[in-house]
Enzyme design. Structure first.
Site, PDB file in Angstrom:
ATOM      1  N   GLU A 100       0.852  -1.193   0.000  1.00  0.00           N
ATOM      2  CA  GLU A 100       0.000   0.000   0.000  1.00  0.00           C
ATOM      3  C   GLU A 100       0.891   1.248   0.000  1.00  0.00           C
ATOM      4  O   GLU A 100       2.049   1.193   0.440  1.00  0.00           O
ATOM      5  CB  GLU A 100      -0.887  -0.074   1.264  1.00  0.00           C
ATOM      6  CG  GLU A 100      -1.705   1.131   1.626  1.00  0.00           C
ATOM      7  CD  GLU A 100      -2.817   1.465   0.654  1.00  0.00           C
ATOM      8  OE1 GLU A 100      -2.490   1.708  -0.528  1.00  0.00           O
ATOM      9  OE2 GLU A 100      -3.982   1.543   1.091  1.00  0.00           O
ATOM     10  N   ASP A 101       0.351   2.372  -0.465  1.00  0.00           N
ATOM     11  CA  ASP A 101       1.132   3.608  -0.441  1.00  0.00           C
ATOM     12  C   ASP A 101       1.167   4.219   0.961  1.00  0.00           C
ATOM     13  O   ASP A 101       2.218   4.599   1.460  1.00  0.00           O
ATOM     14  CB  ASP A 101       0.620   4.633  -1.474  1.00  0.00           C
ATOM     15  CG  ASP A 101      -0.887   4.882  -1.398  1.00  0.00           C
ATOM     16  OD1 ASP A 101      -1.566   4.293  -0.529  1.00  0.00           O
ATOM     17  OD2 ASP A 101      -1.394   5.669  -2.220  1.00  0.00           O
ATOM     18  N   ASP A 104      -3.512   5.272   6.756  1.00  0.00           N
ATOM     19  CA  ASP A 104      -3.985   6.469   7.442  1.00  0.00           C
ATOM     20  C   ASP A 104      -4.919   6.018   8.576  1.00  0.00           C
ATOM     21  O   ASP A 104      -4.452   5.662   9.655  1.00  0.00           O
ATOM     22  CB  ASP A 104      -4.685   7.341   6.380  1.00  0.00           C
ATOM     23  CG  ASP A 104      -5.121   8.700   6.870  1.00  0.00           C
ATOM     24  OD1 ASP A 104      -4.436   9.293   7.700  1.00  0.00           O
ATOM     25  OD2 ASP A 104      -6.170   9.194   6.397  1.00  0.00           O
ATOM     26  N   THR A 108      -8.984   0.995   5.046  1.00  0.00           N
ATOM     27  CA  THR A 108      -8.795   0.303   3.764  1.00  0.00           C
ATOM     28  C   THR A 108      -8.145  -1.056   3.982  1.00  0.00           C
ATOM     29  O   THR A 108      -8.650  -2.087   3.520  1.00  0.00           O
ATOM     30  CB  THR A 108      -7.901   1.144   2.827  1.00  0.00           C
ATOM     31  OG1 THR A 108      -8.460   2.436   2.690  1.00  0.00           O
ATOM     32  CG2 THR A 108      -7.742   0.480   1.470  1.00  0.00           C
ATOM     33  N   LEU A 109      -7.038  -1.068   4.700  1.00  0.00           N
ATOM     34  CA  LEU A 109      -6.322  -2.326   4.883  1.00  0.00           C
ATOM     35  C   LEU A 109      -7.075  -3.301   5.772  1.00  0.00           C
ATOM     36  O   LEU A 109      -6.970  -4.508   5.594  1.00  0.00           O
ATOM     37  CB  LEU A 109      -4.924  -2.062   5.437  1.00  0.00           C
ATOM     38  CG  LEU A 109      -3.934  -1.695   4.338  1.00  0.00           C
ATOM     39  CD1 LEU A 109      -2.596  -1.303   4.926  1.00  0.00           C
ATOM     40  CD2 LEU A 109      -3.762  -2.863   3.365  1.00  0.00           C
ATOM     41  N   LYS A 132       0.676   6.875   8.983  1.00  0.00           N
ATOM     42  CA  LYS A 132       0.353   8.001   9.884  1.00  0.00           C
ATOM     43  C   LYS A 132      -0.283   7.398  11.126  1.00  0.00           C
ATOM     44  O   LYS A 132      -1.519   7.335  11.231  1.00  0.00           O
ATOM     45  CB  LYS A 132      -0.678   8.925   9.223  1.00  0.00           C
ATOM     46  CG  LYS A 132      -0.215   9.703   8.019  1.00  0.00           C
ATOM     47  CD  LYS A 132      -1.384  10.607   7.600  1.00  0.00           C
ATOM     48  CE  LYS A 132      -1.215  11.194   6.232  1.00  0.00           C
ATOM     49  NZ  LYS A 132      -2.442  11.892   5.764  1.00  0.00           N
ATOM     50  N   ASP A 160      -1.917  11.185  -4.368  1.00  0.00           N
ATOM     51  CA  ASP A 160      -2.551  12.187  -5.223  1.00  0.00           C
ATOM     52  C   ASP A 160      -3.317  13.242  -4.445  1.00  0.00           C
ATOM     53  O   ASP A 160      -3.714  13.055  -3.295  1.00  0.00           O
ATOM     54  CB  ASP A 160      -3.542  11.503  -6.160  1.00  0.00           C
ATOM     55  CG  ASP A 160      -4.756  10.949  -5.403  1.00  0.00           C
ATOM     56  OD1 ASP A 160      -4.546  10.166  -4.468  1.00  0.00           O
ATOM     57  OD2 ASP A 160      -5.884  11.334  -5.733  1.00  0.00           O
ATOM     58  N   ARG A 166       0.469  12.493  -8.667  1.00  0.00           N
ATOM     59  CA  ARG A 166       1.003  11.161  -8.388  1.00  0.00           C
ATOM     60  C   ARG A 166       2.395  10.978  -8.981  1.00  0.00           C
ATOM     61  O   ARG A 166       3.196  10.201  -8.484  1.00  0.00           O
ATOM     62  CB  ARG A 166       0.111  10.077  -9.006  1.00  0.00           C
ATOM     63  CG  ARG A 166      -1.235   9.914  -8.347  1.00  0.00           C
ATOM     64  CD  ARG A 166      -1.870   8.615  -8.821  1.00  0.00           C
ATOM     65  NE  ARG A 166      -3.303   8.548  -8.618  1.00  0.00           N
ATOM     66  CZ  ARG A 166      -3.895   8.195  -7.478  1.00  0.00           C
ATOM     67  NH1 ARG A 166      -3.171   7.876  -6.431  1.00  0.00           N
ATOM     68  NH2 ARG A 166      -5.205   8.161  -7.379  1.00  0.00           N
TER      69      ARG A 166
END
Ligand code: XMP
Ligand code: MG
Length: 177
Positions: A100-101, A104, A108-109, A132, A160, A166
């Protein structure tokens, strides 16, 4: 790009990113030597990190992608996570590494992890370029972290601002004020 570029303050240089990516690649290669590894990138944000990281991991591997959307508009998470495109191979009995980028809130994960665990991989680990930690809303185990950062909105190297920036080769802090 020029209007928004003036609001960006460099956080991680290309050289810092490259050095850390190589360290992660070496560590992952040691951990997965001799294993059937499937590396799963979460598009779109992961694309530069994924290309650099997978080439830094000197092992045979399968690469695959999921496309997920967790942000509606602007800088704040909607808290809603959608799987737009799923991986197209089985991970049953194989060692899956999700890349993953940025982590946060972790929402999502958390969702992706549960979805993939239901498919009974031999193992499932997570690698992220950025984390983060102060923003977490759900605990999610992250096994490989490139850089832990403060609560800034960051752009570049895949990250982005409403679809743009990006392709910046470094990571910068976006300051909308
Ligand atoms: P969650 O909150 O689910 O977020 O852990 C993961 C996704 O949120 C996006 N995200 C960001 N994108 N700059 C960005 O460009 C940021 O500072 C940022 N923080 C979170 C990102 O898409 C990530 O996959
Ligand atoms: Mg993303």
């Amino acid at each position: 790009m020029s209007a928004s570029l003036s609001r960006i303050y460099p956080l991680l240089t290309e050289a810092q990113i490259a050095a850390r990516v190589q360290e992660l690649g070496d560590e992952i290669a040691r951990d997965y030597a001799g294993k059937d590894l499937v590396v799963i990138g979460l598009l779109n944000g992961v694309y530069p990190f994924f290309a650099d990281l997978t080439r830094a991991i000197k092992l045979d591997m399968d690469v695959n992608f999921m496309r997920v959307a967790s942000y509606g508009h602007g800088l704040e998470s909607t808290g809603e996570v959608k799987i737009l495109t799923d991986i197209d191979k089985s991970i049953r009995g194989r060692h899956a590494l999700v890349v993953e980028d940025i982590v946060d809130t972790g929402l999502t994960l958390h969702k992706v992890r549960n979805l993939l665990l239901d498919r009974e991989p031999a193992s499932l680990r997570i690698c992220t370029l950025l984390s983060k930690p102060s923003r977490r809303r759900v605990e999610v185990p992250v096994d490989y972290i490139g850089f832990s950062i403060e609560d800034h909105f960051v752009v570049g190297y895949g990250l982005d601002l409403e679809g743009k920036l990006r392709n910046l080769p470094y990571v910068g802090i976006y300051n909308p004020a």
